[in-house]
Design a protein around this motif. Structure first.
Motif, short mmCIF file in Angstrom:
data_model
loop_
_atom_site.label_atom_id
_atom_site.label_comp_id
_atom_site.label_asym_id
_atom_site.label_seq_id
_atom_site.Cartn_x
_atom_site.Cartn_y
_atom_site.Cartn_z
N GLU A 304 0.68 -1.07 0.09
CA GLU A 304 -0.04 -0.11 0.05
C GLU A 304 1.20 0.84 -0.17
O GLU A 304 0.33 2.61 0.26
CB GLU A 304 -0.58 -0.74 1.00
CG GLU A 304 -2.30 -0.92 1.33
CD GLU A 304 -2.70 -1.08 2.16
OE1 GLU A 304 -2.95 -0.51 3.25
OE2 GLU A 304 -4.21 -2.33 2.51
N LEU A 305 1.77 1.46 0.49
CA LEU A 305 3.25 2.05 0.21
C LEU A 305 2.74 2.90 -1.83
O LEU A 305 2.94 1.88 -2.56
CB LEU A 305 4.58 2.03 0.44
CG LEU A 305 4.96 1.06 1.42
CD1 LEU A 305 6.50 1.14 1.51
CD2 LEU A 305 4.36 2.42 2.64
N PRO A 306 3.18 4.51 -1.73
CA PRO A 306 3.01 4.83 -2.91
C PRO A 306 3.58 4.31 -4.67
O PRO A 306 2.96 3.82 -5.29
CB PRO A 306 3.55 6.16 -2.74
CG PRO A 306 4.26 6.26 -1.62
CD PRO A 306 3.70 4.77 -1.22
N SER A 307 5.05 3.31 -3.76
CA SER A 307 5.27 3.39 -5.12
C SER A 307 6.28 1.73 -4.44
O SER A 307 7.68 2.03 -5.19
CB SER A 307 6.29 3.84 -6.08
OG SER A 307 6.22 3.06 -7.15
N PRO A 308 6.06 0.87 -4.44
CA PRO A 308 6.43 -0.24 -3.50
C PRO A 308 8.01 -0.44 -4.44
O PRO A 308 9.26 -0.94 -4.36
CB PRO A 308 6.36 -1.34 -2.30
CG PRO A 308 4.83 -1.07 -3.35
CD PRO A 308 5.29 0.19 -3.65
#
Length: 504
Positions: A304-308
């Protein structure tokens, strides 16, 4: 005898001179040591006329110049990538940077770089008169408080005024009892993510495209102990020593929101801080005397991080990262390198310089914070993005009809089991690949032209040869009266008569 006396005299004179030298060294050596130490010993305040340069021969990562009275914090030169530096405040026991003067513009680690204070702090190249960072405020001295707050003050200690302080200009970190107001913001060290306040919330934003931002996390005030009153001023947030991140509106009133850390209402002796990390997560820590202990994190699920997983990545909970096309190897840590920049606006080449990637079972990690349109079909959703030169992709839910268009370069998508959630993504042809394609087509055109010329020339030669042979044949027939050389069966009747006459 006289020679012996002269030798003794010279010996005594030599001994006397050596004695004087030894006494001088013993008397002045402490002064020399103190003078050398005074150059490197940190001070409790910087006065007008102060100047310092980094030691070019030093291999340390930090050169302290100013220290607080508790010996927990210091201001000095922080080395960046071996050859660069910035002016920073660090936590001495852990060497953790808490504030930096200019986190995006670094100076060289050399004796030409100079930090000076003559009423204002200035970091410059003394040889070229190039200023890297400076403050417009004027004061009498620079002090570092036990809270890690760097201040420029004016006047005596009783009546002094704070002209400038680092707590009003945070970088990526908030420390205990430091406020973050609506006029401030935290920015991650890579410059991609920021934290800012709204009317009744604080949010995390991603700058995936120049000139626009996408909110990917939002925490709204619960207003349990106090309500936000319209017209009473903006809210602010503060790291409270009781172990929570609080939101306030009135300086002396109760908080309008309490976001507890794991150390909430527990006695912790060490420093509390929150930092906006390079991956976009906001994390809280406390110092236990030897390590920074994780105390809070806004986003607990990595996917759910912006761009893992980076551009055009595909994140599946519990399985990690892969590439959105399901073919490219993610071992390098990225997919379609160099294809995520700008937009598709401009001339016809720019508008059509992409290919389309489709994938089922995908979802945006923060779609609840994005706008959408309702469409009747996937084709209609794709058409909305296809016609827009600023659109990089679209995600469509067949169940709800919601069409989420993405106006920034595609980042990581979530893997979901619902195959009715489908994605349409534009992939820009990289400049190198585009140049190779143009060159390849040009070479093909040139080779085709050469082949055509060669074939035409060969055909012309064959035609001329055939015409020449045909002309020679006609000439021979005219010379022999129509008799053509060849096999016996092709001889005409005139030939038979000629044979008969000869035999007679």
């Amino acid at each position: 005898m006289e020679t012996f006396i002269n030798s003794v005299t010279r010996l005594r004179v030599t001994q006397f001179i050596l004695t004087i030298i030894i006494i001088t060294i013993l008397l002045y050596a402490p002064t020399w040591r103190c003078s050398a130490a005074a150059v490197t010993t940190t001070q409790l305040e910087l006065l007008k006329g102060f100047k310092a340069t980094p030691d070019p021969s030093s291999t340390t990562s930090f050169q302290a110049l100013l220290q607080d009275s508790s010996n927990n914090f210091a201001l000095g030169f922080l080395r960046i990538n071996e050859t660069l530096l910035t002016v920073a405040v660090i936590h001495l026991p852990s060497s953790e940077p808490l504030w930096a003067a200019n986190p995006t513009r670094f100076a060289p680690w050399s004796d030409s770089t100079q930090l000076s204070f003559n009423g204002s702090l200035v970091l410059l190249d003394s040889h070229r008169s190039r200023v890297f960072w400076s403050l417009g405020m004027e004061g009498d001295r620079v002090v570092l408080l036990n809270s890690s707050n760097l201040q420029i003050v004016q006047g005596e200690s009783v009546t002094q005024s704070v002209m400038w302080q680092s707590f009003d200009f945070p970088t990526n970190t908030l420390v205990e009892n430091q406020n973050l107001t609506a006029k401030m913001g935290l920015v991650s060290s890579n410059g991609l993510y920021s934290m800012r306040l709204g009317e009744d919330f604080w949010g995390l934003y991603a700058a995936f495209r120049h000139g626009s931002e996408q909110i990917y996390y939002k925490h709204k005030a619960m207003e349990a102990k106090a309500e936000i009153v319209q017209g009473k001023g903006p809210i602010y947030t503060r790291v409270n020593s009781d172990g929570y991140l609080g939101m306030y509106q009135l300086g002396t009133g109760p908080p309008v929101d309490v976001l507890p850390f794991t150390s909430f209402q527990r006695h912790v002796n060490g420093l509390l801080r929150v930092r906006l990390e390079p991956d976009g997560n906001l994390k809280g820590y406390y110092w236990d005397g030897s390590n920074w202990v994780l105390n809070y994190q806004a986003i607990t699920e990595p996917c759910e991080l912006p761009s893992p997983c980076g551009s055009y990545g595909f994140c599946k909970s519990g399985s990690g990262c892969s590439c959105l096309d399901n073919r490219t190897d993610f071992g390098s840590g990225s997919c379609f390198r160099g294809s995520s920049s700008g937009d598709f606006c401009g001339d016809d080449v720019a508008k059509n310089n992409f290919w389309v990637l489709r994938r089922e079972g995908v979802e945006l990690p923060y779609k609840e914070l994005m706008s959408y349109e309702t469409t009747s079909s996937l084709a209609q959703c794709e058409s909305l993005c296809e016609r827009s030169c600023s659109c990089w992709g679209a995600v469509y839910s067949n169940g709800s009809g919601f069409c989420y268009t993405v106006d920034y370069p595609i980042q990581t998508l979530l893997s979901v089991g619902d195959l009715s959630k489908m994605g349409y993504f534009k992939v820009r042809v990289s400049p190198g690949r585009h140049r190779v394609g143009v060159l390849f087509r040009a070479m093909i055109g040139i080779l085709s032209g050469i082949v055509a010329v060669v074939v035409g020339f060969i055909g012309f030669v064959i035609y001329k040869t055939w015409m020449k042979r045909k002309g020679e044949k006609r000439f021979l027939e005219d010379e022999t009266g129509g008799v053509s050389p060849g096999p016996y069966k092709d001889l005409g009747s005139a030939s038979f008569r000629s044979i008969e006459m000869c035999s007679r």
